[in-house]
Each structure stands twice: as structure tokens, then as C-alpha cells.
Write an enzyme that holds these catalytic residues in place. Structure first.
Site, mmCIF file in Angstrom:
data_model
loop_
_atom_site.group_PDB
_atom_site.id
_atom_site.type_symbol
_atom_site.label_atom_id
_atom_site.label_comp_id
_atom_site.label_asym_id
_atom_site.label_seq_id
_atom_site.Cartn_x
_atom_site.Cartn_y
_atom_site.Cartn_z
ATOM 1 N N HIS A 37 0.861 -1.205 0.000
ATOM 2 C CA HIS A 37 0.000 0.000 0.000
ATOM 3 C C HIS A 37 0.888 1.243 0.000
ATOM 4 O O HIS A 37 1.486 1.577 1.019
ATOM 5 C CB HIS A 37 -0.893 0.021 1.256
ATOM 6 C CG HIS A 37 -1.811 1.205 1.341
ATOM 7 N ND1 HIS A 37 -3.145 1.094 1.677
ATOM 8 C CD2 HIS A 37 -1.610 2.530 1.153
ATOM 9 C CE1 HIS A 37 -3.706 2.285 1.685
ATOM 10 N NE2 HIS A 37 -2.791 3.190 1.380
ATOM 11 N N HIS A 39 1.370 5.439 -1.746
ATOM 12 C CA HIS A 39 0.943 6.557 -2.600
ATOM 13 C C HIS A 39 2.182 7.109 -3.294
ATOM 14 O O HIS A 39 3.043 7.693 -2.632
ATOM 15 C CB HIS A 39 0.283 7.655 -1.762
ATOM 16 C CG HIS A 39 -0.935 7.166 -1.045
ATOM 17 N ND1 HIS A 39 -2.206 7.264 -1.576
ATOM 18 C CD2 HIS A 39 -1.072 6.538 0.144
ATOM 19 C CE1 HIS A 39 -3.075 6.716 -0.732
ATOM 20 N NE2 HIS A 39 -2.414 6.264 0.316
ATOM 21 N N LYS A 78 -9.663 -0.660 -5.325
ATOM 22 C CA LYS A 78 -9.647 0.029 -4.033
ATOM 23 C C LYS A 78 -10.998 0.668 -3.740
ATOM 24 O O LYS A 78 -11.543 1.409 -4.571
ATOM 25 C CB LYS A 78 -8.562 1.121 -4.091
ATOM 26 C CG LYS A 78 -8.526 2.028 -2.880
ATOM 27 C CD LYS A 78 -7.794 1.395 -1.712
ATOM 28 C CE LYS A 78 -7.971 2.230 -0.465
ATOM 29 N NZ LYS A 78 -6.781 2.335 0.345
ATOM 30 N N HIS A 101 -10.385 0.987 2.389
ATOM 31 C CA HIS A 101 -10.123 2.019 3.402
ATOM 32 C C HIS A 101 -11.279 1.912 4.381
ATOM 33 O O HIS A 101 -12.392 2.336 4.087
ATOM 34 C CB HIS A 101 -10.057 3.415 2.758
ATOM 35 C CG HIS A 101 -9.742 4.492 3.751
ATOM 36 N ND1 HIS A 101 -8.548 5.179 3.774
ATOM 37 C CD2 HIS A 101 -10.459 4.970 4.807
ATOM 38 C CE1 HIS A 101 -8.539 6.028 4.786
ATOM 39 N NE2 HIS A 101 -9.695 5.938 5.422
ATOM 40 N N HIS A 118 -4.313 -0.549 6.207
ATOM 41 C CA HIS A 118 -3.773 0.281 7.300
ATOM 42 C C HIS A 118 -4.633 0.246 8.569
ATOM 43 O O HIS A 118 -5.167 1.251 8.999
ATOM 44 C CB HIS A 118 -3.531 1.729 6.859
ATOM 45 C CG HIS A 118 -4.597 2.349 5.988
ATOM 46 N ND1 HIS A 118 -5.930 2.338 6.305
ATOM 47 C CD2 HIS A 118 -4.500 3.016 4.814
ATOM 48 C CE1 HIS A 118 -6.592 2.965 5.355
ATOM 49 N NE2 HIS A 118 -5.760 3.380 4.444
ATOM 50 N N ASP A 138 1.613 2.729 3.533
ATOM 51 C CA ASP A 138 0.757 3.901 3.372
ATOM 52 C C ASP A 138 1.586 5.179 3.344
ATOM 53 O O ASP A 138 1.141 6.216 3.835
ATOM 54 C CB ASP A 138 -0.327 3.973 4.460
ATOM 55 C CG ASP A 138 -1.449 4.940 4.083
ATOM 56 O OD1 ASP A 138 -1.561 5.289 2.886
ATOM 57 O OD2 ASP A 138 -2.188 5.361 4.984
HETATM 58 C C1 NCD Z 1 -3.514 9.227 2.097
HETATM 59 C C2 NCD Z 1 -3.167 10.257 1.019
HETATM 60 O O1 NCD Z 1 -2.663 11.341 1.357
HETATM 61 O O2 NCD Z 1 -3.380 9.960 -0.162
HETATM 62 N N1 NCD Z 1 -3.420 9.851 3.383
HETATM 63 C C3 NCD Z 1 -3.259 9.223 4.564
HETATM 64 O O3 NCD Z 1 -3.275 9.890 5.598
HETATM 65 N N2 NCD Z 1 -3.064 7.935 4.635
HETATM 66 C C4 NCD Z 1 -4.852 8.668 1.828
HETATM 67 C C5 NCD Z 1 -5.187 7.431 2.597
HETATM 68 O O4 NCD Z 1 -4.550 6.375 2.433
HETATM 69 O O5 NCD Z 1 -6.113 7.482 3.417
HETATM 70 ZN ZN ZN Z 2 -3.215 5.136 1.783
#
Ligand code: NCD
Ligand code: ZN
Length: 349
Positions: free
Chosen positions: A17, A19, A103, A140, A178, A251
Site C-alpha cells: 500500500h 501513494h 480500491k 479504506h 492500514h 501507506d
Molecule cells: C492518504 C493520502 O494522502 O493519499 N493519506 C493518509 O493519511 N493515509 C490517503 C489514505 O490512504 O487514506
Molecule cells: Zn493510503
């Protein structure tokens, strides 16, 4: 008691996971993840989100183009589910090898989730198809109801959504992403092998006090928000238990420093640069270094039905300080553990 080993070599791990963002931020962060991990499940919450196989394939190309020369890293792409997601499109994107998973963001739960699903009942035909073809659903797990206290939103999501979902679709593979609560650990422990969960390094290290230590600490703010100490302890126990239901998912969610340090700061902790070191510190403290490889490198691929990585990485017990800020490709980012130290270092390749 703490493990007193000074070196540990494990099969190359994956991040289930992450971003990676797009554009300048993608260029700034992709190499950190590619240095630590062989593969990563890449979140689709871009603006606009990745909702078609064509856009996922184009995004995968942009990720590969952003990697350093010679990087050995495979991005695994995900589809962002919306109320009008189409089962045929998703199944054909999966069959073509573009989508690894889909997702589910409840609408408005987190960063760039305005297009998310307003009610799971709207996407039942899609979920039924995913069950049939064996495509994992990544969730999520928070309700978005403003009446529900932010610290209770994960536990309420289990009661209101997940319990019913696993009854209705017992063959659907679901990753509860998460996780942050002991209720989530109980749910995963009592569910069958079709339910897995990722655990972040930050939820293993910090509880909710971290957001208010001597003042407001925007870099400790993420979603789902860190909870009380007893929840952190439940997560540490689950991650280091050896249970195949739990696997690594950082995450890592970078935001420019100005977007974090603002009157309405973004949610997200950028942990990619020292993610393995951060997990290793937890496993060593829990006297469970021997179980790090399962969590980081085996349980995830086994759940997804993917081969294990062949390479190996070594972590050495060397005290290393974590910088206050990282400048990368024009972005300024504050990493998790900024200004402190971690007792492990990933050895150079
Ligand atoms: C994530 C993001 O900024 O894309 N932020 C976070 O706090 N984890 C989004 C997410 O995974 O909820
Ligand atoms: Zn995330």
C-alpha cells in the site's frame, strides 16, 4: 527483551500500500520506494482518480519512467472504485494484467476520495465479479459519517460494512488496509484466509499523543488517525505474531511541507525513505526479528497469489539519524521519524 542480532538478511520485501502520486511529486518519491521494495501496490487516488484500465496503464508507464536507471521495481496497479464502476471494465483490466486489485474509498473518507463509493450496495455487481475472478478488494475501512467520532470510525466501519460484506461475499479476497485498532485485529483474526490486513510503520510506532506532543504536530497526522496506546500495542502484537493475515503496507503518503504545515493540513505520513528500518526497529523491540521476513516478504505475495521475490536485502544494526527534511526533485518533504534516529540501516546494494 530485545533481539541482540546485528544483521538480518531477508527475501526482498514488497509494499502492499503506497501513494506514489504523479508529476513532480512522483519524481521526488518513486526512487525511495524502489530502493526498499521489489513491488508495490500503488494507490489510485490521483486527481482525477485512476478509474479506467487505460489510465492505470498510462500511470504505470509514468511510474516506470520516473524510476532511476536500472531500478528493479514493479508497480502493481489498482482501480479506484466509484458508484458507477463497471464490472466488465474491471474484469477485463484484471485479465489484461493491468489491475492487480481494486480500491474502495468510502466517499470523502480521505485525500482525493470525493469520487469514492457512497454505499457499498451500489457496487455489489462489481464485487460479485471480483469474487468470481479472484481479484482482491482493498478497503479504506472508515465510515465517513460526521456524527461518528473520528477515533471510532474504523470500529464502526467493521460493524456497519465489513461484517455484512464478508457474510454476503465469503469468497471475496479483502485487504483491510492500514488497520489502526484492536477491533480490526480481532476482526481479522476471527475471519478466514480471504481476509488480510496491512499495517503501517507509523501505527506501530506512534499513538494519538504524538499529534499533540508539546503543540500540534501535523507530520504525525494521517488517516486513519493514530489511536490510543492499547490499539498500538494490539497492532504490534498482530504484526509480529507470524500470522499470515498481516503484511507490510507503508501507506507512505507524501504531501509538500506547506500542505502539511497549514491551517488545514493534509493527512499523510511520508515514511518511504526509512520504511524497512522503521519496521525492523519494531520487530527487534518485540524480539521478533525472525518474523520480519514473513510480514515483509511472504504473507503479502501469498495472499495475492504472486511469486515470492528472489533477491535478498540486508539490514544492519547501525544507529542512523533521520533528517529533519528531505529535498528531492524540487519538493520539500518531512519524513517519518524526522529529527530522531533509528537503530537499523538498509545495507547498500
Ligand atoms: C492518504 C493520502 O494522502 O493519499 N493519506 C493518509 O493519511 N493515509 C490517503 C489514505 O490512504 O487514506
Ligand atoms: Zn493510503
Amino acid at each position: 527483551m530485545t533481539d541482540n542480532q546485528d544483521r538480518i538478511t531477508i527475501r526482498r520485501p514488497d509494499d502492499w500500500h503506497v501513494h506514489l502520486r504523479d508529476g513532480a511529486m512522483l519524481a521526488a518519491v518513486a526512487h525511495f520506494t524502489a530502493r526498499q521494495f521489489a513491488r508495490a501496490i500503488v494507490m489510485p487516488n490521483l486527481s482525477p482518480p485512476v478509474t479506467s484500465a487505460a489510465s492505470a496503464a498510462a500511470y504505470r508507464d509514468r511510474i516506470i519512467a520516473a524510476l532511476p536507471e536500472g531500478a528493479d521495481f514493479t508497480p502493481l496497479m489498482t482501480c479506484y472504485l466509484t458508484d458507477d464502476a463497471d464490472a466488465d471494465d474491471i474484469a477485463s483490466g484484471h485479465a489484461a494484467g493491468i489491475y492487480t486489485a481494486a480500491k474502495l474509498y468510502p466517499a470523502n473518507a480521505t485525500t482525493n476520495s470525493a469520487h469514492g463509493v457512497t454505499d457499498v450496495t451500489h457496487i455489489m455487481p462489481v464485487l460479485e465479479r471480483m469474487q468470481t475472478i479472484g481479484m482482491p478488494l482493498l478497503v479504506h475501512g472508515e465510515v465517513t459519517d460526521g456524527e461518528i467520532d473520528i477515533f471510532d470510525r474504523e470500529a464502526v466501519f467493521i460493524d456497519r460494512v465489513l461484517e455484512k460484506l464478508i457474510r454476503d461475499l465469503p469468497g471475496l479476497k479483502i485487504v483491510f488496509e492500514h488497520i489502526t485498532t484492536e477491533q480490526a485485529v480481532q476482526f481479522v483474526d476471527s475471519a478466514g484466509p480471504n481476509i488480510g490486513a496491512t499495517i503501517t510503520p507509523h501505527h506501530l510506532h506512534i499513538n494519538r499523543n504524538a499529534m499533540f506532543a508539546g503543540g500540534i504536530r501535523p507530520h504525525a497526522y494521517c488517516l486513519p488517525v493514530a489511536k490510543r496506546e492499547r490499539h498500538r500495542l494490539a497492532l504490534r502484537k498482530a504484526a509480529t505474531s507470524g500470522s499470515a493475515s498481516y503484511f507490510l503496507g507503508t501507506d507512505s503518503a507524501p504531501h509538500e511541507i506547506a500542505a502539511k504545515q497549514s491551517a488545514c493540513g493534509c493527512a499523510g505520513i511520508f515514511n518511504a525513505p526509512y520504511a524497512l528500518e522503521s519496521y525492523a526497529a519494531v520487530f527487534a523491540e518485540e524480539n521478533a526479528l525472525a518474523r520480519l521476513e514473513g510480514f515483509a516478504s511472504e504473507h503479502g505475495p501469498d495472499f495475492y497469489g504472486l511469486p515470492l521475490n528472489e533477491g535478498r536485502v540486508t539490514l544492519e544494526r547501525i544507529d542512523g539519524s533521520i533528517p529533519d527534511q528531505i529535498e528531492s526533485s524540487g519538493s520539500t518533504l518531512v519524513p517519518f521519524h524526522a529529527g530522531s534516529a533509528l537503530p537499523w540501516r538498509l545495507a547498500a546494494d
